[in-house]
Design a protein around this motif. Structure first.
Motif, PDB file in Angstrom:
ATOM      1  N   VAL A  21     -10.293  -3.522 104.272  1.00  0.00           N
ATOM      2  CA  VAL A  21      -9.949  -2.101 104.157  1.00  0.00           C
ATOM      3  C   VAL A  21     -10.230  -1.648 102.729  1.00  0.00           C
ATOM      4  O   VAL A  21     -10.405  -2.458 101.817  1.00  0.00           O
ATOM      5  CB  VAL A  21      -8.474  -1.831 104.519  1.00  0.00           C
ATOM      6  CG1 VAL A  21      -8.214  -2.062 105.994  1.00  0.00           C
ATOM      7  CG2 VAL A  21      -7.532  -2.674 103.676  1.00  0.00           C
ATOM      8  N   THR A  22     -10.253  -0.344 102.517  1.00  0.00           N
ATOM      9  CA  THR A  22     -10.628   0.178 101.205  1.00  0.00           C
ATOM     10  C   THR A  22      -9.615  -0.162 100.123  1.00  0.00           C
ATOM     11  O   THR A  22      -9.988  -0.358  98.972  1.00  0.00           O
ATOM     12  CB  THR A  22     -10.817   1.704 101.263  1.00  0.00           C
ATOM     13  OG1 THR A  22      -9.704   2.292 101.931  1.00  0.00           O
ATOM     14  CG2 THR A  22     -12.089   2.078 101.975  1.00  0.00           C
ATOM     15  N   SER A  23      -8.331  -0.236 100.465  1.00  0.00           N
ATOM     16  CA  SER A  23      -7.352  -0.582  99.433  1.00  0.00           C
ATOM     17  C   SER A  23      -7.562  -2.010  98.943  1.00  0.00           C
ATOM     18  O   SER A  23      -7.364  -2.314  97.769  1.00  0.00           O
ATOM     19  CB  SER A  23      -5.927  -0.399  99.946  1.00  0.00           C
ATOM     20  OG  SER A  23      -5.674  -1.238 101.055  1.00  0.00           O
ATOM     21  N   SER A  24      -7.970  -2.904  99.838  1.00  0.00           N
ATOM     22  CA  SER A  24      -8.290  -4.273  99.429  1.00  0.00           C
ATOM     23  C   SER A  24      -9.507  -4.282  98.504  1.00  0.00           C
ATOM     24  O   SER A  24      -9.549  -5.009  97.509  1.00  0.00           O
ATOM     25  CB  SER A  24      -8.581  -5.145 100.656  1.00  0.00           C
ATOM     26  OG  SER A  24      -7.468  -5.239 101.498  1.00  0.00           O
ATOM     27  N   LEU A  25     -10.506  -3.471  98.855  1.00  0.00           N
ATOM     28  CA  LEU A  25     -11.703  -3.383  98.024  1.00  0.00           C
ATOM     29  C   LEU A  25     -11.347  -2.816  96.652  1.00  0.00           C
ATOM     30  O   LEU A  25     -11.855  -3.267  95.621  1.00  0.00           O
ATOM     31  CB  LEU A  25     -12.740  -2.503  98.720  1.00  0.00           C
ATOM     32  CG  LEU A  25     -14.192  -2.610  98.224  1.00  0.00           C
ATOM     33  CD1 LEU A  25     -14.727  -4.019  98.421  1.00  0.00           C
ATOM     34  CD2 LEU A  25     -15.067  -1.613  98.975  1.00  0.00           C
ATOM     35  N   GLU A  26     -10.470  -1.832  96.646  1.00  0.00           N
ATOM     36  CA  GLU A  26     -10.012  -1.249  95.388  1.00  0.00           C
ATOM     37  C   GLU A  26      -9.285  -2.290  94.546  1.00  0.00           C
ATOM     38  O   GLU A  26      -9.465  -2.372  93.323  1.00  0.00           O
ATOM     39  CB  GLU A  26      -9.081  -0.069  95.676  1.00  0.00           C
ATOM     40  CG  GLU A  26      -8.550   0.624  94.434  1.00  0.00           C
ATOM     41  CD  GLU A  26      -7.493   1.648  94.791  1.00  0.00           C
ATOM     42  OE1 GLU A  26      -6.507   1.263  95.462  1.00  0.00           O
ATOM     43  OE2 GLU A  26      -7.646   2.811  94.415  1.00  0.00           O
ATOM     44  N   ALA A  27      -8.460  -3.116  95.194  1.00  0.00           N
ATOM     45  CA  ALA A  27      -7.741  -4.160  94.476  1.00  0.00           C
ATOM     46  C   ALA A  27      -8.702  -5.194  93.881  1.00  0.00           C
ATOM     47  O   ALA A  27      -8.506  -5.671  92.762  1.00  0.00           O
ATOM     48  CB  ALA A  27      -6.744  -4.845  95.410  1.00  0.00           C
ATOM     49  N   LEU A  28      -9.757  -5.533  94.626  1.00  0.00           N
ATOM     50  CA  LEU A  28     -10.768  -6.460  94.110  1.00  0.00           C
ATOM     51  C   LEU A  28     -11.448  -5.860  92.883  1.00  0.00           C
ATOM     52  O   LEU A  28     -11.653  -6.548  91.876  1.00  0.00           O
ATOM     53  CB  LEU A  28     -11.809  -6.772  95.188  1.00  0.00           C
ATOM     54  CG  LEU A  28     -11.429  -7.805  96.236  1.00  0.00           C
ATOM     55  CD1 LEU A  28     -12.527  -7.908  97.293  1.00  0.00           C
ATOM     56  CD2 LEU A  28     -11.189  -9.166  95.596  1.00  0.00           C
ATOM     57  N   GLU A  29     -11.807  -4.583  92.972  1.00  0.00           N
ATOM     58  CA  GLU A  29     -12.464  -3.938  91.838  1.00  0.00           C
ATOM     59  C   GLU A  29     -11.579  -3.989  90.601  1.00  0.00           C
ATOM     60  O   GLU A  29     -12.027  -4.313  89.503  1.00  0.00           O
ATOM     61  CB  GLU A  29     -12.811  -2.490  92.168  1.00  0.00           C
ATOM     62  CG  GLU A  29     -13.517  -1.771  91.009  1.00  0.00           C
ATOM     63  CD  GLU A  29     -13.730  -0.295  91.285  1.00  0.00           C
ATOM     64  OE1 GLU A  29     -14.822   0.212  90.998  1.00  0.00           O
ATOM     65  OE2 GLU A  29     -12.798   0.346  91.788  1.00  0.00           O
ATOM     66  N   LEU A  30     -10.305  -3.674  90.781  1.00  0.00           N
ATOM     67  CA  LEU A  30      -9.361  -3.679  89.667  1.00  0.00           C
ATOM     68  C   LEU A  30      -9.222  -5.078  89.082  1.00  0.00           C
ATOM     69  O   LEU A  30      -9.118  -5.250  87.861  1.00  0.00           O
ATOM     70  CB  LEU A  30      -8.006  -3.171  90.149  1.00  0.00           C
ATOM     71  CG  LEU A  30      -6.927  -2.962  89.095  1.00  0.00           C
ATOM     72  CD1 LEU A  30      -7.314  -1.827  88.156  1.00  0.00           C
ATOM     73  CD2 LEU A  30      -5.587  -2.669  89.752  1.00  0.00           C
ATOM     74  N   SER A  31      -9.254  -6.093  89.942  1.00  0.00           N
ATOM     75  CA  SER A  31      -9.035  -7.468  89.495  1.00  0.00           C
ATOM     76  C   SER A  31     -10.213  -8.048  88.723  1.00  0.00           C
ATOM     77  O   SER A  31     -10.033  -8.812  87.783  1.00  0.00           O
ATOM     78  CB  SER A  31      -8.732  -8.360  90.695  1.00  0.00           C
ATOM     79  OG  SER A  31      -7.570  -7.938  91.356  1.00  0.00           O
ATOM     80  N   VAL A  32     -11.437  -7.705  89.137  1.00  0.00           N
ATOM     81  CA  VAL A  32     -12.616  -8.296  88.484  1.00  0.00           C
ATOM     82  C   VAL A  32     -13.116  -7.443  87.328  1.00  0.00           C
ATOM     83  O   VAL A  32     -14.012  -7.860  86.593  1.00  0.00           O
ATOM     84  CB  VAL A  32     -13.762  -8.519  89.495  1.00  0.00           C
ATOM     85  CG1 VAL A  32     -13.294  -9.374  90.656  1.00  0.00           C
ATOM     86  CG2 VAL A  32     -14.330  -7.188  89.997  1.00  0.00           C
ATOM     87  N   LYS A  33     -12.528  -6.273  87.157  1.00  0.00           N
ATOM     88  CA  LYS A  33     -13.026  -5.305  86.181  1.00  0.00           C
ATOM     89  C   LYS A  33     -13.134  -5.884  84.776  1.00  0.00           C
ATOM     90  O   LYS A  33     -14.104  -5.631  84.059  1.00  0.00           O
ATOM     91  CB  LYS A  33     -12.118  -4.078  86.176  1.00  0.00           C
ATOM     92  CG  LYS A  33     -12.632  -2.924  85.341  1.00  0.00           C
ATOM     93  CD  LYS A  33     -11.751  -1.704  85.520  1.00  0.00           C
ATOM     94  CE  LYS A  33     -12.295  -0.515  84.735  1.00  0.00           C
ATOM     95  NZ  LYS A  33     -11.434   0.688  84.930  1.00  0.00           N
ATOM     96  N   ASP A  34     -12.135  -6.659  84.379  1.00  0.00           N
ATOM     97  CA  ASP A  34     -12.089  -7.150  82.998  1.00  0.00           C
ATOM     98  C   ASP A  34     -12.529  -8.603  82.862  1.00  0.00           C
ATOM     99  O   ASP A  34     -12.353  -9.209  81.800  1.00  0.00           O
ATOM    100  CB  ASP A  34     -10.673  -6.985  82.436  1.00  0.00           C
ATOM    101  CG  ASP A  34     -10.267  -5.523  82.344  1.00  0.00           C
ATOM    102  OD1 ASP A  34     -11.144  -4.698  82.036  1.00  0.00           O
ATOM    103  OD2 ASP A  34      -9.089  -5.218  82.600  1.00  0.00           O
ATOM    104  N   ILE A  35     -13.063  -9.184  83.935  1.00  0.00           N
ATOM    105  CA  ILE A  35     -13.574 -10.555  83.836  1.00  0.00           C
ATOM    106  C   ILE A  35     -14.956 -10.508  83.190  1.00  0.00           C
ATOM    107  O   ILE A  35     -15.878  -9.901  83.720  1.00  0.00           O
ATOM    108  CB  ILE A  35     -13.649 -11.220  85.218  1.00  0.00           C
ATOM    109  CG1 ILE A  35     -12.247 -11.336  85.826  1.00  0.00           C
ATOM    110  CG2 ILE A  35     -14.295 -12.605  85.109  1.00  0.00           C
ATOM    111  CD1 ILE A  35     -12.227 -11.936  87.216  1.00  0.00           C
ATOM    112  N   ALA A  36     -15.075 -11.121  82.040  1.00  0.00           N
ATOM    113  CA  ALA A  36     -16.343 -11.089  81.298  1.00  0.00           C
ATOM    114  C   ALA A  36     -16.410 -12.294  80.381  1.00  0.00           C
ATOM    115  O   ALA A  36     -15.413 -12.971  80.126  1.00  0.00           O
ATOM    116  CB  ALA A  36     -16.451  -9.789  80.488  1.00  0.00           C
ATOM    117  N   GLY A  37     -17.582 -12.574  79.886  1.00  0.00           N
ATOM    118  CA  GLY A  37     -17.780 -13.679  78.955  1.00  0.00           C
ATOM    119  C   GLY A  37     -18.991 -13.426  78.093  1.00  0.00           C
ATOM    120  O   GLY A  37     -19.816 -12.550  78.385  1.00  0.00           O
ATOM    121  N   GLU A  38     -19.111 -14.188  77.039  1.00  0.00           N
ATOM    122  CA  GLU A  38     -20.241 -14.028  76.124  1.00  0.00           C
ATOM    123  C   GLU A  38     -21.528 -14.472  76.807  1.00  0.00           C
ATOM    124  O   GLU A  38     -21.624 -15.579  77.339  1.00  0.00           O
ATOM    125  CB  GLU A  38     -20.000 -14.857  74.859  1.00  0.00           C
ATOM    126  CG  GLU A  38     -21.024 -14.604  73.771  1.00  0.00           C
ATOM    127  CD  GLU A  38     -20.709 -15.351  72.487  1.00  0.00           C
ATOM    128  OE1 GLU A  38     -21.521 -15.295  71.563  1.00  0.00           O
ATOM    129  OE2 GLU A  38     -19.644 -15.992  72.439  1.00  0.00           O
TER     130      GLU A  38
END
Length: 520
Positions: free
Chosen positions: A325-342
């Motif tokens: 559902v879209t709320s799950s997709l929204e939660a995924l977006e929020l969760s991966v938003k700040d995952i980053a690395g050099e």
């Protein structure tokens, strides 16, 4: 539940609503609190159902809307997920609610998401009640809860404040009638009114794609009445209400103020959290949709990742996200938003709701992407195509696991870190021969051990310089794999550092290098 039951399921709600004054609407209540503090079990006790048993990982992962009656009056409840990934959903729930119930477990007291819920309630200026849950458990300490709430600047009644507080047990039903009475009292103080004669307005609290029935959305009517046959508009998305269902799956012909309804008949999935308007005139609906301009398009982070430019040395992981559902997709977006690395990044090439299909596999094949799915299935034809094309599909039913799998996949792009494991030290006593990049020498192991195949650095004048690799090791003129501390050894070294060679009296530091996977 006690025999003297203060509430019933919504199959009684329609008649009750018809008997209510035309300008009074039921309160919409949001239940907030930390993970596993008993929010859904409280609603289970009210609804006399068991949603928790069917939830993966024992947590609620969707927003739901339910109705019950207390003292013959309707109350609408929003059940919000507790996991931190769903903070946007919780915030949205507080925004559309008239009353909030802050659930705090008597045996655990105030936790991080309790504090977040307090912040959301304050920012939305929602009237609220504190429910101290799990009073039946050993270790229940309601006095500590009150004290910790005071430290969080929540002053309940009896502790110098005016925030209503009740002690409850969803297991025994104790305190729940009093809690519902308090909800109605708080609602009455806020004079909640609506006009059922108007065309409906409200908010979308959930939407998803059903393979059999098409796009489906849960609409919460805030004012007016929504009828089957009405045209409904959310931003630029329109639909004609083909059919409606209540939360029990019963057929509705109309949805009254504060009533949630499952609406079928959309042309595409409406954005959750956005307001809707309804009309019985198609031309008006088309004009509303044409005039709509989204001020903050949903999933902007996913879209911006596709447009982002990266330095040439950056390794990029192409991904496709699918959710139920879209709320799950929204939660995924929020969760991966700040995952980053050099020097690593990701690009979301596709995203959507519904099972993994052949079309997803085709997109993954074209873009070289990995597919991550949350609470979705894989269509058999898609599974066969993925195996044939070598496409990885990672699916989980708990959001923690999806996030961690994504993090691990992205971490795999990082160059491994070289870890230096020191084996020992050797003092050079004699130099025997040097030919090109090979040097033969003798020395004494002064600490640890010397190992054939290890690396050697020269330590001279306080500085360490790479010398080379020990390719042959002897003790008493016999080839060996290692020589221990206190013994003498002969070494043949392949020099890898240009213009570097060992001298008599130098100390060699002997070590191994281990490639260690980096994690984000």
């Amino acid at each position: 539940m006690p025999e003297k039951c203060y509430f019933y399921m919504t199959h009684m709600a329609t008649d009750t609503a018809k008997n209510a004054p035309a300008n009074v609407r039921p309160p919409v209540v949001v239940v907030l609190g930390h993970v596993d503090h008993g929010k859904t079990k409280l609603l289970d006790a009210i609804r006399e159902t068991n949603v928790v048993a069917g939830e993966s990982g024992g947590i609620t992962q969707h927003i739901g809307a339910y109705q019950a009656t207390a003292n013959g009056r309707l109350i609408t409840f929003l059940d919000t997920p507790g996991h931190e990934a769903f903070s946007a959903i919780r915030s949205r729930g507080a925004t559309v609610a008239d009353v909030a119930i802050l659930v705090v477990a008597a045996d655990e007291s105030v936790k991080p998401q309790t504090e977040e819920a307090i912040r959301i309630i304050r920012e939305s200026e929602t009237p609220y009640i504190v429910a101290i849950s799990k009073m039946d458990k050993d270790g229940a300490n309601p006095a500590k809860v009150r004290q910790d709430l005071a430290s969080a600047e929540v002053l309940v009644e009896g502790w110098g404040g005016d925030v209503p507080v009740t002690e409850i047990s969803a297991k025994t039903g104790a305190g729940i009638p009093e809690l519902l009475d308090m909800v109605l009292l708080v609602a009455d103080l806020n004079d909640l009114t609506a006009d059922p004669a108007k065309s409906a307005t409200g908010v979308i609290v959930e939407s998803h794609m059903d393979k059999r029935r098409g796009f489906i959305a849960t609409a919460l009517v805030q004012d007016g009445t929504l009828h089957v046959g009405d045209y409904i508009v959310v931003g630029s998305v329109t639909g004609k209400v083909r059919s409606m269902e209540d939360f029990n799956g019963g057929t509705l012909t109309e949805a009254l103020p504060s009533q949630p309804a499952l609406v079928l008949g959309w042309t595409s999935a409406p954005d959750l959290g956005r307001p809707f308007r309804a009309t019985d005139i198609k031309k008006v609906a088309d004009e509303w949709a044409a005039d709509s301009v989204a001020s903050a398009p949903p999933f902007e982070h996913f879209r911006s990742s596709l447009r982002a430019e990266h330095p040439a040395d950056t390794k990029v992981l192409n991904v496709i996200f699918k959710a139920d559902v879209t709320s799950s997709l929204e939660a995924l977006e929020l969760s991966v938003k700040d995952i980053a690395g050099e020097n690593v990044a990701y690009r979301v090439v596709e995203f959507g709701v519904g099972n993994v299909t052949e079309q997803d596999i085709k997109a993954a094949t074209a873009k070289g992407a990995v597919i991550f799915g949350f609470r979705v299935g894989i269509e058999p034809s898609a599974a066969k195509m993925a195996e044939r094309e070598g496409i990885r599909i990672v699916t989980h039913d708990v959001i923690y696991e999806v996030i961690e799998s994504f993090r691990e996949e992205l971490s795999g792009l990082l160059a491994p870190e070289l870890k230096r494991n020191v084996l020992g030290k050797l003092r050079i006593l004699a130099l025997f021969k040097k030919e090109g990049t090979k040097q033969i020498l003798g020395g004494k192991v002064t600490g640890g051990k010397a190992v054939r195949g290890c690396l050697a650095d020269v330590v001279r004048d306080g500085k360490t310089v790479r010398l080379g690799k020990v390719v042959q090791l002897q003790h008493n003129k016999e080839d060996v794999t290692e020589v221990r501390e206190g013994l003498e050894a002969g070494l043949r070294i392949d020099i890898t550092q240009a213009q570097t060679e060992a001298k008599e009296g130098d100390v060699l530091e002997l070590y191994e290098e281990e490639k260690v996977r980096q994690n984000l």
